[in-house]
Scaffold this motif. Structure first.
Motif, PDB file in Angstrom:
ATOM      1  N   LEU A  51       2.521  20.144 -33.690  1.00  0.00           N
ATOM      2  CA  LEU A  51       2.341  20.859 -34.945  1.00  0.00           C
ATOM      3  C   LEU A  51       1.246  20.217 -35.788  1.00  0.00           C
ATOM      4  N   ALA A  52       1.269  18.888 -35.879  1.00  0.00           N
ATOM      5  CA  ALA A  52       0.262  18.202 -36.690  1.00  0.00           C
ATOM      6  C   ALA A  52      -1.144  18.470 -36.165  1.00  0.00           C
ATOM      7  N   PHE A  53      -1.332  18.367 -34.852  1.00  0.00           N
ATOM      8  CA  PHE A  53      -2.673  18.521 -34.303  1.00  0.00           C
ATOM      9  C   PHE A  53      -3.080  19.983 -34.163  1.00  0.00           C
ATOM     10  N   SER A  54      -2.116  20.908 -34.119  1.00  0.00           N
ATOM     11  CA  SER A  54      -2.476  22.322 -34.140  1.00  0.00           C
ATOM     12  C   SER A  54      -3.032  22.711 -35.504  1.00  0.00           C
ATOM     13  N   VAL A  69       1.404  22.542 -44.794  1.00  0.00           N
ATOM     14  CA  VAL A  69       2.254  23.115 -43.750  1.00  0.00           C
ATOM     15  C   VAL A  69       3.519  22.273 -43.561  1.00  0.00           C
ATOM     16  N   LEU A  70       3.377  20.960 -43.504  1.00  0.00           N
ATOM     17  CA  LEU A  70       4.541  20.112 -43.301  1.00  0.00           C
ATOM     18  C   LEU A  70       5.468  20.141 -44.508  1.00  0.00           C
ATOM     19  N   ALA A  71       4.906  20.267 -45.700  1.00  0.00           N
ATOM     20  CA  ALA A  71       5.748  20.391 -46.887  1.00  0.00           C
ATOM     21  C   ALA A  71       6.516  21.714 -46.873  1.00  0.00           C
ATOM     22  N   CYS A  72       5.879  22.778 -46.375  1.00  0.00           N
ATOM     23  CA  CYS A  72       6.573  24.070 -46.262  1.00  0.00           C
ATOM     24  C   CYS A  72       7.723  23.994 -45.266  1.00  0.00           C
ATOM     25  N   GLN A  73       7.610  23.152 -44.259  1.00  0.00           N
ATOM     26  CA  GLN A  73       8.712  22.968 -43.323  1.00  0.00           C
ATOM     27  C   GLN A  73       9.820  22.123 -43.947  1.00  0.00           C
ATOM     28  N   SER A  74       9.443  21.157 -44.743  1.00  0.00           N
ATOM     29  CA  SER A  74      10.417  20.234 -45.311  1.00  0.00           C
ATOM     30  C   SER A  74      11.142  20.803 -46.529  1.00  0.00           C
ATOM     31  N   LEU A  75      10.444  21.590 -47.350  1.00  0.00           N
ATOM     32  CA  LEU A  75      11.036  22.071 -48.608  1.00  0.00           C
ATOM     33  C   LEU A  75      12.291  22.917 -48.399  1.00  0.00           C
ATOM     34  N   SER A 252       8.331   9.885 -44.210  1.00  0.00           N
ATOM     35  CA  SER A 252       7.826  11.213 -43.866  1.00  0.00           C
ATOM     36  C   SER A 252       6.321  11.289 -44.077  1.00  0.00           C
ATOM     37  N   ALA A 253       5.862  10.734 -45.178  1.00  0.00           N
ATOM     38  CA  ALA A 253       4.421  10.725 -45.441  1.00  0.00           C
ATOM     39  C   ALA A 253       3.672   9.937 -44.368  1.00  0.00           C
ATOM     40  N   THR A 254       4.277   8.845 -43.901  1.00  0.00           N
ATOM     41  CA  THR A 254       3.637   8.019 -42.880  1.00  0.00           C
ATOM     42  C   THR A 254       3.560   8.740 -41.545  1.00  0.00           C
ATOM     43  N   LEU A 255       4.699   9.269 -41.082  1.00  0.00           N
ATOM     44  CA  LEU A 255       4.726   9.919 -39.772  1.00  0.00           C
ATOM     45  C   LEU A 255       4.039  11.272 -39.776  1.00  0.00           C
ATOM     46  N   GLY A 256       4.148  11.996 -40.902  1.00  0.00           N
ATOM     47  CA  GLY A 256       3.617  13.350 -40.928  1.00  0.00           C
ATOM     48  C   GLY A 256       2.143  13.439 -41.237  1.00  0.00           C
ATOM     49  N   VAL A 257       1.640  12.543 -42.099  1.00  0.00           N
ATOM     50  CA  VAL A 257       0.256  12.699 -42.580  1.00  0.00           C
ATOM     51  C   VAL A 257      -0.557  11.420 -42.404  1.00  0.00           C
TER      52      VAL A 257
END
Length: 438
Positions: A51-54, A69-75, A252-257
């Protein structure tokens, strides 16, 4: 880690699975639950990297779009998690889990199609990310409440440990292979594999057939207040959740972004990042195996102390250390993290009455995830403003300060291990009901 150390770790894991969990592996419902989770988590291992690299592969994409995008998944996990807890305490938890898996399959199938066809409008990707987050919000509280319905109270820690060992093994395999899959055939196929895994998980979970739950007529607000009273009446519970609010946000910030950004800029891209996160998954396997054997008289104290190593990967990423050193740090964080997870889940299942367990679990998850969307949303802009290194150093400092604050709580330090007769009787009753049904 040397070859001898790795061999010893794998031997220890195998011995734990066979000796500690032999009775559990003969239980049909536990096997169904473990199989569903391992298959679903295997797909998630592919999706986490894909997902991150897409998103990063989209024209004009950068840290800001990835954060969005990742925030939209997490919210949605945060917004709907309390509703998920109420629903899970009102209906068959296994049925709710199967429904949630179906929703997740739809979301990841859509993301896979958009990525494969190279027609991926940012708004539509965000919408499907929201749907994926909703599936998690419905699934997680039900999953936390299912385990004590399947196994007796004296086997809860063992069951939680074995479940996490199984799922972490599959997560490790998924993460280890994800970089290769993304590099060779693209992120779309990795996302498609995740969608298929959700479908298989839904079928297996649906076969659990847990008894219908007797429900008293009450309003949503009444149920939420009852769960809130149970949650706030235990200092050890809300203090550790407050700690996790901060730790999960920066993790989450570390792994996701921040981690993928450092990997892309300084460490060689997706393959290097998949090695790093796979090392964490391998550490989690070892940590779950260790947690099965731990006999902690003060499980919450041990769990909180196990949070400190989460700062190590952030420190090494902040200085763009060699990949092997960052991977070693994530391995240590994975070991400690799953010791925390197993001890924490088992404590909740022992200390909280079964009839409100999913609601209390939803407050736990709500609090733990409270700042995760914010962490994901601001990570990209902060990295652009001050640089990824200082941002990661700040994340490490947050972990240390939050953990020290949790240790100041008397109940965190003093709560002792107990066995809950309520949960044992419920599990025994459900087991007898299943035998009669068969």
């Amino acid at each position: 880690m040397s070859t001898c150390d790795l061999r010893g770790l794998l031997q220890s894991v195998f011995m734990t699975i066979t000796s500690e969990g032999s009775a559990l592996w003969r239980d049909r419902r536990f096997v169904l639950l473990a199989s569903a989770r391992t298959i679903s988590v295997l797909g998630n291992g592919f999706a986490r990297v894909a997902l991150a690299f897409s998103v990063l592969a989209l024209p004009g994409a950068g840290p800001g779009k990835l954060s969005l995008v990742l925030a939209c998944q997490s919210l949605p996990q945060l917004v709907f998690i309390l509703l998920g807890g109420v629903i899970a305490d009102r209906m068959s938890r296994s049925r709710l889990m199967a429904m949630a898996d179906g929703v997740g399959a739809f979301a990841y199938a859509g993301l896979a199609v958009m990525t494969l066809t190279r027609h991926a409008p940012l708004a539509l990707m965000c919408a499907l990310a929201v749907v994926a987050g909703l599936a998690t919000a419905l699934f997680a509280p039900a999953m936390d409440g299912v385990v004590p319905l399947v196994v007796p109270a004296d086997r809860l820690q063992r069951a939680n440990g074995l479940l996490r060992m199984s799922t972490n093994t599959c997560l490790f395999l998924g993460l280890a292979l994800s970089g290769v899959v993304v590099a060779w055939v693209g992120a779309g196929w990795a996302l498609a594999l995740n969608a298929v895994s959700f479908v298989v998980s839904a079928v297996l979970t649906g076969r659990l057939r847990l008894p219908a739950r007797p429900v008293e007529a009450s309003s949503l607000w009444t149920d939420l207040r009852a769960g809130w009273r149970e949650f706030t009446s235990r200092q050890w519970l809300w203090v550790v959740v407050a700690q996790c609010t901060a730790v999960v946000a920066v993790f989450s910030a570390t792994l996701g972004v921040l981690g993928p950004l450092v990997a892309q800029q300084h460490l060689g891209g997706a393959r290097s990042w998949s090695i790093i996160v796979a090392a964490q998954a391998l550490g989690a396997i070892a940590g779950a195996g260790l947690a099965v054997r731990v006999r902690a008289d003060r499980p919450v104290l041990v769990a909180v102390l196990a949070t400190f190593p989460a700062a190590l990967p952030m420190v090494f990423l902040s200085i763009s250390a060699p990949v092997w050193l960052i991977a070693a740090a994530t391995f240590c964080a994975g070991v400690a993290g799953d010791v925390f997870n197993v001890l924490w889940a088992s404590t909740l299942q022992r200390e909280i009455p079964e009839q409100v367990l999913s609601r209390v679990s939803s407050y736990d998850l709500f609090g733990s995830l409270a700042f995760a969307p914010l962490g994901l949303l601001v990570a990209g802009p902060v990295a652009q403003g001050v640089g990824s290194g200082p941002a990661l150093a700040g994340c490490a400092a947050v972990v240390v300060v939050a953990t020290l604050a949790a240790l100041a709580s008397p109940q965190v330090r003093a709560l002792r291990r107990s066995a809950s007769p309520i949960q044992e009787s419920v599990a025994a009753s459900d087991q007898a009901g299943e035998e009669v049904a068969r």
